[in-house]
Design an enzyme around this catalytic site. Structure first.
Site, PDB file in Angstrom:
ATOM      1  N   PHE A 110     -30.509  33.569 -61.970  1.00 34.95           N
ATOM      2  CA  PHE A 110     -29.406  31.791 -61.144  1.00 34.95           C
ATOM      3  C   PHE A 110     -28.680  32.143 -61.993  1.00 34.95           C
ATOM      4  O   PHE A 110     -27.418  31.357 -62.346  1.00 34.95           O
ATOM      5  CB  PHE A 110     -30.422  31.225 -61.326  1.00 34.95           C
ATOM      6  CG  PHE A 110     -30.498  30.589 -62.662  1.00 34.95           C
ATOM      7  CD1 PHE A 110     -29.793  29.847 -63.129  1.00 34.95           C
ATOM      8  CD2 PHE A 110     -31.673  31.376 -63.467  1.00 34.95           C
ATOM      9  CE1 PHE A 110     -30.520  28.732 -64.063  1.00 34.95           C
ATOM     10  CE2 PHE A 110     -31.960  30.440 -64.795  1.00 34.95           C
ATOM     11  CZ  PHE A 110     -31.051  29.751 -65.258  1.00 34.95           C
ATOM     12  N   LYS A 111     -28.684  33.179 -63.233  1.00 38.43           N
ATOM     13  CA  LYS A 111     -27.292  33.172 -64.134  1.00 38.43           C
ATOM     14  C   LYS A 111     -25.456  33.797 -63.607  1.00 38.43           C
ATOM     15  O   LYS A 111     -24.785  33.481 -63.686  1.00 38.43           O
ATOM     16  CB  LYS A 111     -27.832  33.492 -65.490  1.00 38.43           C
ATOM     17  CG  LYS A 111     -29.230  32.891 -66.014  1.00 38.43           C
ATOM     18  CD  LYS A 111     -29.034  31.970 -66.776  1.00 38.43           C
ATOM     19  CE  LYS A 111     -30.134  31.554 -66.898  1.00 38.43           C
ATOM     20  NZ  LYS A 111     -30.965  31.507 -68.586  1.00 38.43           N
ATOM     21  N   ASP A 112     -26.764  34.421 -62.788  1.00 37.72           N
ATOM     22  CA  ASP A 112     -25.076  35.339 -61.612  1.00 37.72           C
ATOM     23  C   ASP A 112     -23.892  33.965 -61.680  1.00 37.72           C
ATOM     24  O   ASP A 112     -22.679  33.951 -61.494  1.00 37.72           O
ATOM     25  CB  ASP A 112     -25.429  36.266 -61.307  1.00 37.72           C
ATOM     26  CG  ASP A 112     -25.737  37.542 -61.607  1.00 37.72           C
ATOM     27  OD1 ASP A 112     -25.598  38.216 -62.991  1.00 37.72           O
ATOM     28  OD2 ASP A 112     -27.161  37.965 -61.167  1.00 37.72           O
ATOM     29  N   THR A 143     -29.705  34.875 -69.151  1.00 35.62           N
ATOM     30  CA  THR A 143     -28.065  34.798 -69.367  1.00 35.62           C
ATOM     31  C   THR A 143     -27.265  36.235 -70.537  1.00 35.62           C
ATOM     32  O   THR A 143     -26.670  36.350 -69.867  1.00 35.62           O
ATOM     33  CB  THR A 143     -28.454  33.963 -70.355  1.00 35.62           C
ATOM     34  OG1 THR A 143     -28.830  32.860 -70.203  1.00 35.62           O
ATOM     35  CG2 THR A 143     -27.092  34.011 -71.622  1.00 35.62           C
TER      36      THR A 143
END
Length: 463
Positions: A110-112, A143
């Site tokens: 999800f950090k993308d 991250t």
């Protein structure tokens, strides 16, 4: 739109300056002075808009007139063109649970969603200002690689990422260390993620060092990280609400650093009809203890099957605490000063009641995580990564049966093959981006978890 620090000494920043400052110069975290409102008409309009279009509408409300609108639109579209699904963050329904898949970016996490945007934003601002930047960040697993992929090869940026040696998954480590671009530096620290986070904050609080080496922040202390994550809450609602007809929905969020669920909290303050924000933790449950008992006391970090959540000190907690205390910077400073020495905060019954208006919470241990992956796979054929499994377990246990629940799938299961193998007896299918990753060249240096040593390393290699 102007920005200020939770601690009250930094005020009236533009959006661009807030992004470049990262951690506020008074040690606090930056927030918008006003929270934009999304009305029901605009909320309904999102149902026919693409992810980049929704992102532009929301992000532009926080940039104000500080950004050329065409430039911002192009930057957003370029950021999400790197995702392997046309919907960017698609929603799938599995056995009555809605899964918001946030793992379709370059590093499968999800950090993308935030760091593809932030990397392009940094590049734009540095070009505009004719400046260079040295990014210093710490990661509990995801991250780091997302930040590296967001800025690899960019001319004006060097990036230095610390991860806790031996405490990230093998795939997470390889996704970082096999990026051998000249501007990328990986540091394995002898310590925990909390040590890395401490080093980042101590380094940024050395204002002379920060200025001399043009430090930039990619951790969720940077407001742009949170801002980009607000978008997918609105996107998910725009896809689930028409199908269910329910006015409100729940979100279940596996979190260790409070950034992902804080984005949901901000979305709710903007007007998103959220019934319940469910905060799901593993055994490192300082946030669950805070929500359920008013106890924010640091313990020892426990290694779990969901290493990205193996965190005790949540770097975004201060942002929520600012709102919990009625936007009173003086009271906040007093609490943070006390916490710096005691590593413990206790909240009275009145504040506890207020917290429980915003959140519910559940701790999911290793055995329950494995059970959830196995049970969900048997029921649906769908493979959960261990972090997502924590969120789905909490969502199924705590959501109202009459309210749809969206569980955030924060990583692809292939990043945590050992946990999946333990649960279902087989390896998860690997995306093409991971093919042959074990055979690629890699580069990483082992270093003590000491601020001065990390600063010296950065100074020798800085732009």
């Amino acid at each position: 739109m102007r920005y200020m620090s939770t601690r009250g000494q930094v005020r009236d920043l533009s959006f661009k300056d807030a992004v470049m400052m990262g951690l506020a110069n008074d040690g606090g975290l930056l927030l918008p002075k006003q929270i934009p409102a999304i009305d029901t008409t605009q909320l309904a309009a999102y149902q026919t808009m693409s992810y980049p279009q929704i992102a532009f509408d929301i992000i532009s409300r926080f940039t104000g007139d500080d950004f050329d609108q065409n430039d911002l639109r192009e930057l957003i579209e370029r950021s999400y063109a790197t995702f392997d699904h046309p919907d960017v963050t698609p929603v799938t329904k599995q056995d009555g649970v809605y899964i918001l898949e946030l793992f379709h970016g370059p590093t499968l996490a999800f950090k993308d969603v935030a760091l593809q945007f932030l990397g392009n934003l940094f590049e734009y601002l540095l070009e505009e200002r004719n400046e260079k930047m040295n990014i210093l960040g710490a990661t509990s697993g995801d991250t780091g690689s997302a930040a590296i992929y967001g800025v690899r090869g960019k001319d004006r940026i060097n990036i230095f990422i610390m991860h806790p040696d031996g405490k990230v998954s093998p795939i997470q480590k390889l996704q970082m260390t096999t990026v051998t671009d000249e501007n990328v530096f990986n540091l394995a620290i002898r310590g925990t993620f909390d040590d890395g986070q401490r080093i980042v904050k101590e380094t940024f609080n050395d204002l002379d060092f920060k200025a001399n080496y043009s430090l930039g922040a990619v951790n969720s202390i940077n407001w742009a990280r949170v801002l980009a994550q607000i978008v997918y809450y609105f996107y998910a609602y725009s896809r689930v609400q028409p199908e269910t007809g329910c006015e409100k929905i729940d979100f279940s969020v596996p979190t260790g650093n409070f950034g992902d669920i804080f984005a949901g909290y901000m979305a709710k303050r903007m007007g998103l009809p959220v019934d319940k924000l469910i905060l799901a933790t593993n055994e490192n449950n300082i946030l669950s203890r805070f929500v359920l008992n008013g106890d924010y006391s640091v313990g020892d970090v426990v290694e779990t099957l969901s290493p990205s959540m193996d965190i005790q000190i949540a770097s975004n907690f201060e942002r929520y605490l600012y709102y919990l205390l009625g936007e009173d910077s003086e009271s906040l400073c007093g609490l943070m000063e006390s916490f710096a020495t005691s590593k413990s905060l206790q909240f009275d019954g009145q504040l506890q009641a207020k917290v429980r208006e915003d959140f519910d919470s559940l701790t999911v241990d290793k055995a329950a995580t494995v059970d959830q992956i196995r049970d969900f796979h048997q029921r649906t054929g769908y493979v959960l990564d261990p972090h997502t499994a924590v969120g789905v377990r909490a969502g199924e246990r705590l959501s109202d049966p009459d309210v749809p629940v969206v569980c955030l799938a924060t990583a692809h299961p292939a990043k945590f093959g050992d946990a999946v193998q333990q649960a279902i007896g087989q390896d998860p299918e690997r995306p093409a981006s991971l093919d042959g990753i074990e055979q690629r060249d890699s580069r990483c240096e082992l270093i003590d978890a000491e601020t001065e040593k990390v600063k010296a390393y950065l100074a020798q290699r800085a732009r």
